[in-house]
Every structure is written in C-alpha cells, then in structure tokens.
Design an enzyme around this catalytic site. Structure first.
Site, mmCIF file in Angstrom:
data_model
loop_
_atom_site.group_PDB
_atom_site.id
_atom_site.type_symbol
_atom_site.label_atom_id
_atom_site.label_comp_id
_atom_site.label_asym_id
_atom_site.label_seq_id
_atom_site.Cartn_x
_atom_site.Cartn_y
_atom_site.Cartn_z
ATOM 1 N N ARG A 76 -79.095 44.119 15.066
ATOM 2 C CA ARG A 76 -78.081 43.284 15.707
ATOM 3 C C ARG A 76 -78.673 41.892 15.899
ATOM 4 N NH1 ARG A 76 -76.814 42.992 21.735
ATOM 5 N NH2 ARG A 76 -74.585 42.568 21.998
ATOM 6 N N GLU A 167 -70.008 40.818 25.644
ATOM 7 C CA GLU A 167 -69.668 41.221 27.017
ATOM 8 C C GLU A 167 -68.482 40.413 27.544
ATOM 9 O OE1 GLU A 167 -73.791 43.210 28.670
ATOM 10 O OE2 GLU A 167 -73.221 41.242 29.464
ATOM 11 N N GLU A 276 -75.777 47.981 23.477
ATOM 12 C CA GLU A 276 -76.967 47.499 24.190
ATOM 13 C C GLU A 276 -77.438 48.596 25.129
ATOM 14 O OE1 GLU A 276 -76.875 43.847 26.359
ATOM 15 O OE2 GLU A 276 -75.624 42.820 24.871
#
Length: 383
Positions: A76, A167, A276
């Site tokens: 990522r 997020e 995550e």
C-alpha cells in the site's frame, strides 16, 4: 471520540493468491489463503535514506523483497498532492511501485487528496486546490485521480486497488466535502460528489480499472460503520470494497472486529479488508520518545496477545483467522501499517522518531520478527 450524531447510527500476484472479485464461490475458510496479505511501506525511502538496513533469517535485502519472501503480495502506497519532495509524493510512490512489482507484488494506491496526512481529524484541501467551488473541485478530483492512475499504468505498475481518500469517516477535502459541521449538522452531498468524482477518475482511460475502496477508521464499531456506509450507498456511491482501520489499542478487542466484518459483508454484499492494523512487540520506557502504546492496559486482549514479539505474532495469527472466517469468502485480508518504520525518522520528516515505533514487524536493529509469518500463504508452514 465518537459523537452522538454519528451514533445515529499489472503484473501478477503470487499465483496462488489472486485478489478476489465479487461472485466467486465460497470455500472452507481454513483451507485457503487470504487474497490480500501485505503492508503499507510508504515511509521506506526515508528509512533507507537514514541508513536503515533490514534482514530476516540472516538475509539482508530491501524490505519489499523480505516481505515478498514471507508471502506478502500487496504493498500500500500513500500519495499526497504537493508535499515536500520525497515525502509521500508521486515520484516516490512510483519508485516504490516499480520495486514492489519487481518483487512480485501488486499495489494498493492510497490517495489522501491532501498535501499531508488525511485521516478522521484532518482532511485539508491541497493548497493548489483551495478556493475552488464544489463543481470545480469535483472536476479537479476526477482529473487528478485519472492522471495519477495513468502514471502508475504508464510505467507498467497499474494499481490493483485504489482508495478514494483515507479514513474518510468525516468526509474529505474540507470544507467542501466535510460531513459534520461545528453546530452538529450533517452535510453529505458535497462529500458524495467528491467520492463519485474520485471513483470516476479511477475508471477513466483504462480497460481494467482498479478495484475501489472506501476507507473509514471505525474498525470494531458496527453502528458507526453502518451509519457511514448506509449513507453513501443510499446515495448510490458505487465501489467495490469496504476498508477499515483496526488498531486494538484504539478500537477494542478482536472479537468486536470479527463481528463487524461478518456484519458488513452480509449487510452490503461486499468484500471487506482490514487496510490498516498494527500491534506492539514491546512496551518501551525511558528513551525520551512518545509512543501511542506504552502500557499493557491499553491492549484489550493483552492476556492473549502480550506486547512481546511472540504476542505480536499471535495477534496477527488471530487476525488472519478472523478475516478468513468472514461469511461468503468476503474477507480479503489485511495490510500491516508501516512495519519497517523504525524510530529515528519521524512522521513529518525530522529525526525525533515516530509514535508507531514499537508497532513494527522488524526490531530496532532491522531484524524480522515472528509476526512476518502472517504474510504466508496457507501452504507455507509457520516460521
């Protein structure tokens, strides 16, 4: 803190582990590999510039090679719009993507749509885009996303997956895409328009667009995640994967994540991904640095997963099991966050260290920890 208003609620992968698409048949969870096993390595170039080297089982090699050897198949990479050179800029991400593909891994592209960190508390519009009205900003987001995806594809490293924001629980590109105002009101229209623009940009100019992720920070919070995804799906935002941050010391015991993954996969008929996660391998004290985790009582499952190298490994093993058990084979996998970001390089380019320094998967000498076994395909024995 979770507020009341929200409570109203390409080359190839490793051959055995393709990224699973919708509609594939379910198989017994214990007998298959997770299709996504990887890590965010966005800060690796800064670590290397600071002179860090890494090894596992006596082999010294670049981090992406060590991760691949353990079975990781995805990296990522975050991209900021106009950061200082070398700090999560496009050129750095392109370089890391070339290295990842050379090591046999694919790329998950994490677009922050900001010049620095974007998360639940910070979604600052890039300086070059500030002052644009919403319609102009929508066009900018679409073009920027398209051009960034095209840059990766042009060098032979097309992203397999792409996050439209990072997020984005509270929106993105504030103030135009901010969901919650200071008076307690909610404003979804601007945010939804920007999400759609990013999704459209990801699909432009390519015959094989990457799978799209919408990522929030609500790992373990069933009500909060439902409230968010109900809103954007109710607005006909079309994407592929529900993506969550899950850090036990912030989000609670693993059992809550397990229940949430099953709930989201069933409720929305979508794949779910822990995009995550991290866990401590020690509790440091007395070195003058600030860490997010310094006490055992911050870990809700500390009896099962103590803050030791073996306890960290046990956490990742349990996480693997939780994701494999998602109904309908909807659990894609997990990505560890910055497993090689050792103390000595801080999050803003200085030299004071970073607060995640005891959450790595390499010790402070750069030696691999037992948790690296979590990247293995099921056919490879634990180390």
């Amino acid at each position: 803190m979770y507020s009341r208003r929200r409570l109203l609620s390409a080359m190839s992968l490793l051959a055995a582990t393709p990224i699973i698409g919708p509609g594939e048949p379910a198989v017994p969870s214990a007998g298959r590999a997770l299709s996504v096993r990887g890590a965010d390595i966005s800060s690796l170039l800064k670590e290397e510039a600071a002179g860090r080297t890494f090894e596992d089982k006596g082999r010294i090699a670049p981090v992406e090679r060590l991760l691949s050897a353990c079975g990781a198949n995805v990296v990522r990479l975050r991209v900021w719009v106009n950061p200082p050179p070398g700090d999560s800029d496009l050129a750095s991400a392109l370089g890391l993507a070339r290295r990842a593909h050379a090591a046999g891994m694919q790329v998950l592209l994490d677009l922050h749509y900001s010049d620095s960190w974007a998360d639940k508390d910070n979604q600052t519009t890039p300086t070059a885009w500030s002052g644009q009205d919403l319609s102009t900003l929508v066009a900018t987001v679409r073009a920027y996303t398209r051009d960034t995806v095209r840059a990766f594809a042009a060098q032979g490293t097309p992203p397999a997956m792409i996050q439209i924001g990072n997020e984005v629980t509270n929106g993105m590109l504030w103030p135009g895409g901010r969901v919650y105002d200071e008076q307690g009101g909610e404003h979804w229209d601007g945010f939804v328009a920007l999400l759609r623009a990013g999704l459209q940009g990801a699909a432009d100019l390519t015959s094989a667009p990457p799978r799209t992720l919408i990522h929030i920070d609500r790992g373990g919070d069933i009500g909060g995640a439902r409230y968010f995804y109900d809103h954007i799906l109710g607005a006909d935002v079309r994407f592929d994967v529900v993506a969550l941050s899950y850090y036990p010391f912030w989000h609670g015991p693993l059992a809550t994540l397990r229940a949430q993954l099953a709930d989201l996969a069933t409720r929305y008929g979508k794949d779910v991904l822990v995009v995550e996660t991290a866990y401590p391998w020690l509790l440091p004290s007395g070195d003058g640095r600030q860490y997010y985790v310094t006490r055992a009582d911050q870990l809700p499952d500390s009896a099962l997963f103590p803050a030791t190298s073996q306890g960290q490994g046990a956490y990742f093993e349990a996480l693997r099991t939780a994701v494999r058990q998602v109904p309908g084979r909807r659990g894609l996998g997990f990505l560890a966050w910055e497993p090689a970001w050792l103390p000595g390089v801080d999050r803003d380019g200085g030299s004071e260290g970073d607060p995640y320094g005891n959450l790595t998967m390499f010790d402070w000498n750069g030696a691999g920890l037992p948790s690296l076994a979590a990247f293995r395909p099921v056919s490879v024995p634990r180390r």
